[in-house]
Write an enzyme that holds these catalytic residues in place. Sequence first.
Site, PDB file in Angstrom:
ATOM      1  N   ARG A  70       0.826  -1.212   0.000  1.00  0.00           N
ATOM      2  CA  ARG A  70       0.000   0.000   0.000  1.00  0.00           C
ATOM      3  C   ARG A  70       0.865   1.269   0.000  1.00  0.00           C
ATOM      4  NH1 ARG A  70      -3.663   2.616   4.587  1.00  0.00           N
ATOM      5  NH2 ARG A  70      -5.232   3.647   3.297  1.00  0.00           N
ATOM      6  N   HIS A  74       0.519   4.754  -2.204  1.00  0.00           N
ATOM      7  CA  HIS A  74       0.368   6.097  -1.620  1.00  0.00           C
ATOM      8  C   HIS A  74       1.543   7.001  -1.968  1.00  0.00           C
ATOM      9  CE1 HIS A  74      -3.062   5.390   1.479  1.00  0.00           C
ATOM     10  NE2 HIS A  74      -3.280   4.780   0.349  1.00  0.00           N
ATOM     11  N   VAL A  78       0.953  10.441  -5.302  1.00  0.00           N
ATOM     12  CA  VAL A  78       1.116  11.816  -4.824  1.00  0.00           C
ATOM     13  C   VAL A  78       2.410  12.384  -5.405  1.00  0.00           C
ATOM     14  CG1 VAL A  78       1.300  13.292  -2.791  1.00  0.00           C
ATOM     15  CG2 VAL A  78      -0.164  11.260  -2.730  1.00  0.00           C
ATOM     16  N   ASP A  82       8.320   9.176  -5.621  1.00  0.00           N
ATOM     17  CA  ASP A  82       9.502   9.957  -5.244  1.00  0.00           C
ATOM     18  C   ASP A  82       9.823   9.812  -3.761  1.00  0.00           C
ATOM     19  OD1 ASP A  82       7.360  11.252  -4.150  1.00  0.00           O
ATOM     20  OD2 ASP A  82       7.906  13.259  -4.863  1.00  0.00           O
ATOM     21  N   SER A  84       7.975  10.499  -1.349  1.00  0.00           N
ATOM     22  CA  SER A  84       7.422  11.606  -0.547  1.00  0.00           C
ATOM     23  C   SER A  84       6.638  11.108   0.662  1.00  0.00           C
ATOM     24  CB  SER A  84       6.547  12.522  -1.411  1.00  0.00           C
ATOM     25  OG  SER A  84       5.461  11.805  -1.962  1.00  0.00           O
ATOM     26  N   ASN A 102      -3.770   8.478   5.373  1.00  0.00           N
ATOM     27  CA  ASN A 102      -2.572   7.876   5.971  1.00  0.00           C
ATOM     28  C   ASN A 102      -2.579   7.870   7.496  1.00  0.00           C
ATOM     29  OD1 ASN A 102      -1.360   7.370   3.475  1.00  0.00           O
ATOM     30  ND2 ASN A 102      -0.396   9.403   3.409  1.00  0.00           N
ATOM     31  N   HIS A 200      -6.310  -5.529  -2.678  1.00  0.00           N
ATOM     32  CA  HIS A 200      -7.156  -5.734  -1.505  1.00  0.00           C
ATOM     33  C   HIS A 200      -7.459  -7.226  -1.301  1.00  0.00           C
ATOM     34  CE1 HIS A 200      -8.599  -1.258  -1.503  1.00  0.00           C
ATOM     35  NE2 HIS A 200      -7.341  -1.409  -1.168  1.00  0.00           N
ATOM     36  N   ASP A 260      -3.985 -13.637  -3.954  1.00  0.00           N
ATOM     37  CA  ASP A 260      -4.598 -14.503  -4.963  1.00  0.00           C
ATOM     38  C   ASP A 260      -5.737 -13.737  -5.636  1.00  0.00           C
ATOM     39  OD1 ASP A 260      -6.679 -14.460  -3.110  1.00  0.00           O
ATOM     40  OD2 ASP A 260      -6.189 -16.429  -2.270  1.00  0.00           O
TER      41      ASP A 260
HETATM   42  C1  HEM Z   1      -8.796   2.063  -5.864  1.00  0.00           C
HETATM   43  C2  HEM Z   1      -8.690   2.917  -4.898  1.00  0.00           C
HETATM   44  C3  HEM Z   1      -8.306   2.508  -3.501  1.00  0.00           C
HETATM   45  C4  HEM Z   1      -8.948   2.843  -2.363  1.00  0.00           C
HETATM   46  C5  HEM Z   1     -10.167   3.734  -2.249  1.00  0.00           C
HETATM   47  C6  HEM Z   1      -8.265   2.200  -1.275  1.00  0.00           C
HETATM   48  C7  HEM Z   1      -8.608   2.332   0.065  1.00  0.00           C
HETATM   49  C8  HEM Z   1      -8.065   1.597   1.086  1.00  0.00           C
HETATM   50  C9  HEM Z   1      -8.489   1.658   2.459  1.00  0.00           C
HETATM   51  C10 HEM Z   1      -9.553   2.576   3.008  1.00  0.00           C
HETATM   52  C11 HEM Z   1      -7.766   0.751   3.155  1.00  0.00           C
HETATM   53  C12 HEM Z   1      -7.865   0.442   4.635  1.00  0.00           C
HETATM   54  C13 HEM Z   1      -6.910   1.324   5.421  1.00  0.00           C
HETATM   55  C14 HEM Z   1      -7.132   1.229   6.918  1.00  0.00           C
HETATM   56  O1  HEM Z   1      -8.153   0.704   7.357  1.00  0.00           O
HETATM   57  O2  HEM Z   1      -6.271   1.725   7.677  1.00  0.00           O
HETATM   58  C15 HEM Z   1      -6.876   0.122   2.225  1.00  0.00           C
HETATM   59  C16 HEM Z   1      -5.984  -0.864   2.550  1.00  0.00           C
HETATM   60  C17 HEM Z   1      -5.111  -1.419   1.657  1.00  0.00           C
HETATM   61  N1  HEM Z   1      -4.904  -1.022   0.349  1.00  0.00           N
HETATM   62 FE1  HEM Z   1      -6.074   0.180  -0.707  1.00  0.00          FE
HETATM   63  N2  HEM Z   1      -7.219   1.479  -1.769  1.00  0.00           N
HETATM   64  C18 HEM Z   1      -7.196   1.646  -3.127  1.00  0.00           C
HETATM   65  C19 HEM Z   1      -6.257   1.141  -3.989  1.00  0.00           C
HETATM   66  C20 HEM Z   1      -5.175   0.393  -3.609  1.00  0.00           C
HETATM   67  C21 HEM Z   1      -4.047   0.081  -4.441  1.00  0.00           C
HETATM   68  C22 HEM Z   1      -3.857   0.608  -5.854  1.00  0.00           C
HETATM   69  C23 HEM Z   1      -3.215  -0.698  -3.705  1.00  0.00           C
HETATM   70  C24 HEM Z   1      -1.899  -1.282  -4.089  1.00  0.00           C
HETATM   71  C25 HEM Z   1      -1.579  -1.637  -5.317  1.00  0.00           C
HETATM   72  C26 HEM Z   1      -3.843  -0.883  -2.420  1.00  0.00           C
HETATM   73  C27 HEM Z   1      -3.355  -1.685  -1.426  1.00  0.00           C
HETATM   74  C28 HEM Z   1      -3.926  -1.800  -0.174  1.00  0.00           C
HETATM   75  C29 HEM Z   1      -3.510  -2.781   0.795  1.00  0.00           C
HETATM   76  C30 HEM Z   1      -2.507  -3.896   0.562  1.00  0.00           C
HETATM   77  C31 HEM Z   1      -4.239  -2.526   1.965  1.00  0.00           C
HETATM   78  C32 HEM Z   1      -4.101  -3.221   3.326  1.00  0.00           C
HETATM   79  C33 HEM Z   1      -3.026  -2.473   4.102  1.00  0.00           C
HETATM   80  C34 HEM Z   1      -2.731  -3.001   5.491  1.00  0.00           C
HETATM   81  O3  HEM Z   1      -3.267  -3.997   5.927  1.00  0.00           O
HETATM   82  O4  HEM Z   1      -1.904  -2.330   6.164  1.00  0.00           O
HETATM   83  N3  HEM Z   1      -5.007  -0.177  -2.387  1.00  0.00           N
HETATM   84  N4  HEM Z   1      -7.065   0.655   0.967  1.00  0.00           N
END
Ligand code: HEM
Length: 336
Positions: A70, A74, A78, A82, A84, A102, A200, A260
């Site tokens: 993630r 992020h 932004v 880089d 950031s 964040n 996700h 997966d």
């Molecule tokens: C499409 C738009 C996206 C939205 C709106 C979004 C939103 C979120 C949110 C709200 C969470 C939970 C954060 C928390 O509860 O603290 C999350 C977790 C996560 N996101 Fe996304 N995300 C998006 C795209 C992505 C992308 C592009 C990636 C990576 C390629 C990604 C990877 C992850 C991962 C792996 C988690 C779990 C992180 C953890 O357990 O620490 N997400 N995301």
Amino acid sequence: MLSSIAERRMSSSSLLVALAICLALLSPGSRAQLSSSFYNSTCSNVSAIVRSVIQQAQSSDVRITASLTRLFFHDCFVDGCDGSVLLDSSSTIVSEKGAVPNNNSARGFDVVDNIKTAVENACPGVVSCADILALAAEASVNLAGGPSWSALLGRRDGTTANITGANNLPSPFDSLTTLQSKFSAVGLGDTDLVALSGAHTFGRAQCRFFSNRLYNFSGTGNPDPSLNSSYLTTLQQNCPQGGDGTTLNNLDPSTPNTFDSNYFTNLQNNRGLLQSDQELLSTSGASTASIVNSFASSQSTFFQNFVQSMINMGNISPLTGSSGQIRSNCRKVNGS
Ligand code: HEM
Ligand SMILES: *[C@@H]1O[C@H](CO)[C@@H](O)[C@H](O)[C@H]1NC(C)=O
Ligand SMILES: *[C@@H]1O[C@H](CO)[C@@H](O)[C@H](O)[C@H]1NC(C)=O
Ligand SMILES: *[C@@H]1O[C@H](CO)[C@@H](O)[C@H](O)[C@H]1NC(C)=O
Ligand SMILES: *[C@@H]1O[C@H](CO)[C@@H](O)[C@H](O)[C@H]1NC(C)=O
Ligand SMILES: *[C@@H]1O[C@H](CO)[C@@H](O)[C@H](O)[C@H]1NC(C)=O
Ligand SMILES: *[C@@H]1O[C@H](CO)[C@@H](O)[C@H](O)[C@H]1NC(C)=O
């Protein structure tokens, strides 16, 4: 249908190559390309070092691979990839770590520091923090059971942060149209949106990012009608109304720690956790539905597209050549 996605991707990448060549001709030397062999002669073991630190962290924190993946997203969304997102606040920096998406959410910064220390010990002053995030994302996905690929490298670190940009990251409450426009603003299309959302498939999300779907969705007094009813019951138990919004839930209820394609079969079962997840399939006539269905039916198709989309995301306006710097501490601009 699969071939039409492949063709669209192929023709748009040919266009990008042509455009890159034109730009290179117009402004010679101003825009170097990232390359998988960038550190071959200066830090040939860098990917093994990154992987080994993550593997060690994973033994006490199974979630760390998701958290590091993630961070790359992020960072790149932004002002480009880089580094950031890694900068702490200082007299000149307002850290992106305090932005809404964040704060009390992005994690893994201590592990990035450990990676940087190990890499500096082997190859001092050579590898950027931005490239460490790209390598960490690749190693993390693979260590969790996902594909392996050669990350493109050669990014340099920025000297600024942009909290406004971080506050504008895609939100779990965004509609499909808004998600599409935030992705297209950084040159990413529908296939990238769907493939990258497949991240996700592992990691956790706090109740506060989806509890609006459980009780009073859009002021209707009812739950989000697109939620699978048995999944709704489970989520209501884990996230009681008015309860602790920081309680964690698996993003993928079927295989929480494995990278997966179950994320996509979950969507088909109306088991997307975030509104932004389920939007990819459930909004009436979602333009992304056919991509979701193709990834649900073939994990190898998902993996191939995920790798290409991670490379595409990693190409968002990198600093190269003599722009930026190689930070010696990922949290600070050099000399500050
Ligand atoms: C499409 C738009 C996206 C939205 C709106 C979004 C939103 C979120 C949110 C709200 C969470 C939970 C954060 C928390 O509860 O603290 C999350 C977790 C996560 N996101 Fe996304 N995300 C998006 C795209 C992505 C992308 C592009 C990636 C990576 C390629 C990604 C990877 C992850 C991962 C792996 C988690 C779990 C992180 C953890 O357990 O620490 N997400 N995301
Ligand atoms: C860089 O190193 C990798 C792994 O050792 C190798 O596969 C690749 O061919 C090398 N590339 C160049 C340009 O030397
Ligand atoms: C590369 O790094 C790994 C992980 O730290 C280590 O086990 C291995 O011995 C290193 N290989 C070389 C050639 O330095
Ligand atoms: C981040 O969250 C903490 C704890 O909830 C809060 O005290 C702090 O003000 C927040 N930071 C920003 C920049 O909003
Ligand atoms: C910061 O991000 C905002 C929102 O994405 C953007 O409009 C602005 O140009 C960025 N500022 C800088 C200095 O890059
Ligand atoms: C749902 O939210 C709306 C708008 O915020 C509010 O007017 C309504 O009273 C709420 N309904 C219930 C049952 O809580
Ligand atoms: C709800 O989820 C269960 C378990 O995955 C599945 O069998 C069922 O078909 C889903 N229902 C709907 C309406 O998607």
